[in-house]
Design a protein around this motif. Structure first.
Motif, PDB file in Angstrom:
ATOM      1  N   GLY A 122       7.828  49.201  52.622  1.00 32.79           N
ATOM      2  CA  GLY A 122       6.706  48.593  52.239  1.00 32.79           C
ATOM      3  C   GLY A 122       4.886  48.126  52.811  1.00 32.79           C
ATOM      4  N   TYR A 123       5.214  48.668  53.840  1.00 30.89           N
ATOM      5  CA  TYR A 123       3.592  48.470  54.723  1.00 30.89           C
ATOM      6  C   TYR A 123       2.135  49.010  53.423  1.00 30.89           C
ATOM      7  CZ  TYR A 123      -0.107  48.364  57.661  1.00 30.89           C
ATOM      8  OH  TYR A 123      -1.099  48.725  58.472  1.00 30.89           O
ATOM      9  N   HIS A 124       2.132  47.853  52.970  1.00 35.35           N
ATOM     10  CA  HIS A 124       0.456  48.185  51.879  1.00 35.35           C
ATOM     11  C   HIS A 124       1.410  49.007  50.753  1.00 35.35           C
ATOM     12  CE1 HIS A 124      -1.961  46.726  53.861  1.00 35.35           C
ATOM     13  NE2 HIS A 124      -2.420  46.752  55.272  1.00 35.35           N
ATOM     14  N   ASP A 125       2.306  49.141  50.201  1.00 33.75           N
ATOM     15  CA  ASP A 125       3.727  49.215  49.308  1.00 33.75           C
ATOM     16  C   ASP A 125       3.688  50.728  49.469  1.00 33.75           C
ATOM     17  OD1 ASP A 125       3.382  46.877  47.646  1.00 33.75           O
ATOM     18  OD2 ASP A 125       1.308  47.493  46.936  1.00 33.75           O
ATOM     19  N   PHE A 126       3.944  51.261  51.067  1.00 31.01           N
ATOM     20  CA  PHE A 126       4.183  52.803  51.418  1.00 31.01           C
ATOM     21  C   PHE A 126       5.860  52.322  51.149  1.00 31.01           C
ATOM     22  CE2 PHE A 126       5.901  56.159  53.705  1.00 31.01           C
ATOM     23  CZ  PHE A 126       5.193  57.290  53.235  1.00 31.01           C
ATOM     24  N   PRO A 127       6.603  53.820  49.909  1.00 30.67           N
ATOM     25  CA  PRO A 127       7.532  52.994  49.729  1.00 30.67           C
ATOM     26  C   PRO A 127       9.026  53.764  50.209  1.00 30.67           C
ATOM     27  CG  PRO A 127       6.839  55.350  49.056  1.00 30.67           C
ATOM     28  CD  PRO A 127       5.771  53.962  49.773  1.00 30.67           C
ATOM     29  N   LYS A 128       8.557  54.504  51.592  1.00 24.60           N
ATOM     30  CA  LYS A 128       9.461  54.467  52.603  1.00 24.60           C
ATOM     31  C   LYS A 128       9.895  54.437  53.825  1.00 24.60           C
ATOM     32  CE  LYS A 128      11.789  57.495  48.878  1.00 24.60           C
ATOM     33  NZ  LYS A 128      12.778  57.419  48.544  1.00 24.60           N
ATOM     34  N   SER A 129      10.773  55.249  54.435  1.00 25.39           N
ATOM     35  CA  SER A 129      11.054  54.632  55.784  1.00 25.39           C
ATOM     36  C   SER A 129       9.782  55.006  56.761  1.00 25.39           C
ATOM     37  CB  SER A 129      12.316  54.506  56.556  1.00 25.39           C
ATOM     38  OG  SER A 129      13.259  53.089  55.001  1.00 25.39           O
ATOM     39  N   VAL A 130       9.740  56.461  56.441  1.00 24.18           N
ATOM     40  CA  VAL A 130       9.491  57.419  57.617  1.00 24.18           C
ATOM     41  C   VAL A 130       8.224  57.744  56.861  1.00 24.18           C
ATOM     42  CG1 VAL A 130      11.287  59.672  57.024  1.00 24.18           C
ATOM     43  CG2 VAL A 130       9.679  58.944  59.510  1.00 24.18           C
ATOM     44  N   CYS A 131       6.677  58.839  57.763  1.00 20.87           N
ATOM     45  CA  CYS A 131       6.295  59.935  57.071  1.00 20.87           C
ATOM     46  C   CYS A 131       6.527  60.690  57.189  1.00 20.87           C
ATOM     47  CB  CYS A 131       5.156  59.796  57.760  1.00 20.87           C
ATOM     48  SG  CYS A 131       4.091  57.791  57.255  1.00 20.87           S
ATOM     49  N   THR A 132       6.405  61.555  56.236  1.00 18.24           N
ATOM     50  CA  THR A 132       6.602  63.541  56.858  1.00 18.24           C
ATOM     51  C   THR A 132       5.488  64.595  56.127  1.00 18.24           C
ATOM     52  OG1 THR A 132       8.287  63.563  54.351  1.00 18.24           O
ATOM     53  CG2 THR A 132       9.814  62.886  56.260  1.00 18.24           C
ATOM     54  N   SER A 133       4.857  64.671  57.064  1.00 19.75           N
ATOM     55  CA  SER A 133       4.193  65.488  56.479  1.00 19.75           C
ATOM     56  C   SER A 133       4.042  66.835  57.039  1.00 19.75           C
ATOM     57  CB  SER A 133       2.677  64.967  57.384  1.00 19.75           C
ATOM     58  OG  SER A 133       2.315  63.669  56.643  1.00 19.75           O
ATOM     59  N   ILE A 134       4.348  67.579  56.256  1.00 16.07           N
ATOM     60  CA  ILE A 134       4.411  69.270  56.163  1.00 16.07           C
ATOM     61  C   ILE A 134       3.073  70.454  55.513  1.00 16.07           C
ATOM     62  CG2 ILE A 134       5.914  71.370  54.988  1.00 16.07           C
ATOM     63  CD1 ILE A 134       7.682  68.675  54.044  1.00 16.07           C
ATOM     64  N   ASN A 135       3.162  71.479  56.662  1.00 19.99           N
ATOM     65  CA  ASN A 135       2.335  72.390  56.562  1.00 19.99           C
ATOM     66  C   ASN A 135       0.724  72.007  56.209  1.00 19.99           C
ATOM     67  OD1 ASN A 135       4.079  74.354  56.546  1.00 19.99           O
ATOM     68  ND2 ASN A 135       4.486  74.727  55.176  1.00 19.99           N
ATOM     69  N   ASP A 136      -0.091  71.464  55.187  1.00 21.60           N
ATOM     70  CA  ASP A 136      -1.367  71.327  54.936  1.00 21.60           C
ATOM     71  C   ASP A 136      -1.602  69.933  54.765  1.00 21.60           C
ATOM     72  OD1 ASP A 136       0.111  71.784  51.950  1.00 21.60           O
ATOM     73  OD2 ASP A 136      -2.023  72.092  51.332  1.00 21.60           O
ATOM     74  N   GLU A 137      -0.390  69.070  54.688  1.00 29.66           N
ATOM     75  CA  GLU A 137       0.061  67.281  54.657  1.00 29.66           C
ATOM     76  C   GLU A 137      -0.568  67.523  56.118  1.00 29.66           C
ATOM     77  OE1 GLU A 137       2.979  67.184  51.229  1.00 29.66           O
ATOM     78  OE2 GLU A 137       3.476  66.998  53.816  1.00 29.66           O
ATOM     79  N   ILE A 138      -1.579  66.526  56.141  1.00 31.38           N
ATOM     80  CA  ILE A 138      -2.202  65.571  57.624  1.00 31.38           C
ATOM     81  C   ILE A 138      -1.574  64.512  57.864  1.00 31.38           C
ATOM     82  CG2 ILE A 138      -4.102  65.156  58.220  1.00 31.38           C
ATOM     83  CD1 ILE A 138      -6.126  66.360  56.588  1.00 31.38           C
ATOM     84  N   CYS A 139      -1.338  63.604  57.174  1.00 31.40           N
ATOM     85  CA  CYS A 139      -0.810  63.041  57.280  1.00 31.40           C
ATOM     86  C   CYS A 139       0.017  62.076  55.973  1.00 31.40           C
ATOM     87  CB  CYS A 139      -1.055  61.547  58.493  1.00 31.40           C
ATOM     88  SG  CYS A 139      -2.728  61.365  57.417  1.00 31.40           S
ATOM     89  N   HIS A 140       0.752  60.852  56.710  1.00 28.90           N
ATOM     90  CA  HIS A 140       1.678  60.330  55.264  1.00 28.90           C
ATOM     91  C   HIS A 140       1.861  60.461  53.754  1.00 28.90           C
ATOM     92  CE1 HIS A 140      -2.183  57.197  57.170  1.00 28.90           C
ATOM     93  NE2 HIS A 140      -0.951  57.217  57.171  1.00 28.90           N
ATOM     94  N   GLY A 141       2.876  61.977  54.574  1.00 36.59           N
ATOM     95  CA  GLY A 141       3.767  62.375  53.770  1.00 36.59           C
ATOM     96  C   GLY A 141       4.688  61.382  53.319  1.00 36.59           C
ATOM     97  N   ILE A 142       4.861  61.315  52.134  1.00 34.67           N
ATOM     98  CA  ILE A 142       6.014  60.437  51.272  1.00 34.67           C
ATOM     99  C   ILE A 142       7.386  61.532  51.320  1.00 34.67           C
ATOM    100  CG2 ILE A 142       6.792  59.041  49.807  1.00 34.67           C
ATOM    101  CD1 ILE A 142       3.937  58.435  48.599  1.00 34.67           C
TER     102      ILE A 142
END
Length: 288
Positions: free
Chosen positions: A99-119
């Motif tokens: 819910g932080y600034h409407d982030f929909p999940k409880s954790v960020c999961t960033s894979i391979n070429d994802e730098i950050c804030h993977g949903i």
């Protein structure tokens, strides 16, 4: 408001100002008069606040330990999210991202070429050879903690493994650069030097941050060389979380979800994050 030397100290220690932070404040005043950027009192955590932030950090560390025990190929990032959410709630805590600034999940999961804030998503399945950053943040009794770890899934390529390892080295170079009465800019200079020496680039759009009473507080922690920056003093708590790219530092943010950041060239990215406390003689890592 001016504090007299025999008044109770502003840090709520119960001690007289002259026996507690008077000399400390005089040093800050002298540095400010000489043109240095110094922290305000609201950035400096009291002993009571530090103990409560440490309680939050213990839960945050336990969450990441749980992820480490369970993460594997074939697992979806939605399953990671459920693991993080359910355990955090079971400890009487709250996942800070939810819910932080409407982030929909409880954790960020960033894979391979994802730098950050993977949903996290039920459609995203971890595969053999993936590298993934799991970024966990916790609120416990109103106090915040934050850390992330990289995980290598199955048989990871040598180039991916090297990126993960050097990124962790960059984090520790940054932590080693933290000295009481040193400068914030020392952190970024150390990180960037090590990244570039290994042929990598440093993401500049994102950085570390003060934390404890809020999710994101001052100061902003740059991971690349810049100005000297704010003076570091005992009682400051902030994250160091370098994002290191295999290729160029350029990035873009997913236009559909407005959160997930990717490398522009499609090459790998890695990140490690620790939350640290500046002490009288160095640092203490609170969450990792």
């Amino acid at each position: 408001m001016k504090i007299n030397r025999n008044d109770e100290c502003w840090c709520n220690s119960g001690l007289k100002y002259k026996k507690c932070h008077m000399e400390f404040d005089e040093k800050l005043k002298s540095l400010k008069e000489r043109g240095f950027e110094v922290p305000s009192h609201n950035i400096i955590k009291t002993k009571d606040q530090i103990e409560k932030i440490k309680e939050s950090a213990k839960i945050n560390n336990a969450v990441l330990d749980l992820v480490a025990e369970n993460i594997k190929a074939g697992m979806t990032t939605e399953e990671i999210d459920k693991l993080v959410h359910d355990f955090t709630i079971s400890q009487g805590a709250i996942p800070a991202p939810l819910g932080y600034h409407d982030f929909p999940k409880s954790v960020c999961t960033s894979i391979n070429d994802e730098i950050c804030h993977g949903i996290p998503s039920p459609e995203r399945v971890l595969k053999d050879g993936d590298i993934i950053n799991v970024d966990v943040s916790t609120i416990y009794n109103g106090y915040y903690s934050d850390a992330s770890r990289m995980f290598m899934i199955g048989n990871v390529s040598e180039e991916a493994k090297r990126l993960v390892e050097v990124t962790k080295e960059c984090l520790y170079k940054g932590i080693e650069a933290v000295k009481p009465w040193g400068h914030l800019g020392d952190i970024g200079a150390a990180i960037e030097a090590h990244a570039k020496a290994n042929g990598y680039s440093v993401v500049e759009e994102f950085g570390g941050h003060g934390i404890g009473l809020e999710f994101h507080e001052e100061p902003f922690v740059y991971h690349y060389k810049g100005a000297k920056g704010m003076v570091l003093v005992p009682g400051m708590i902030f994250t160091i979380e370098p994002m290191i790219n295999q290729g160029d530092a350029d990035l873009y943010i997913d236009a559909d979800n407005g959160w997930t950041s990717y490398t522009d060239d499609g090459k790998l990215s890695a990140q490690w994050e620790h939350m640290i406390l500046v002490t009288e003689d160095g640092v203490e890592i609170l969450s990792k």
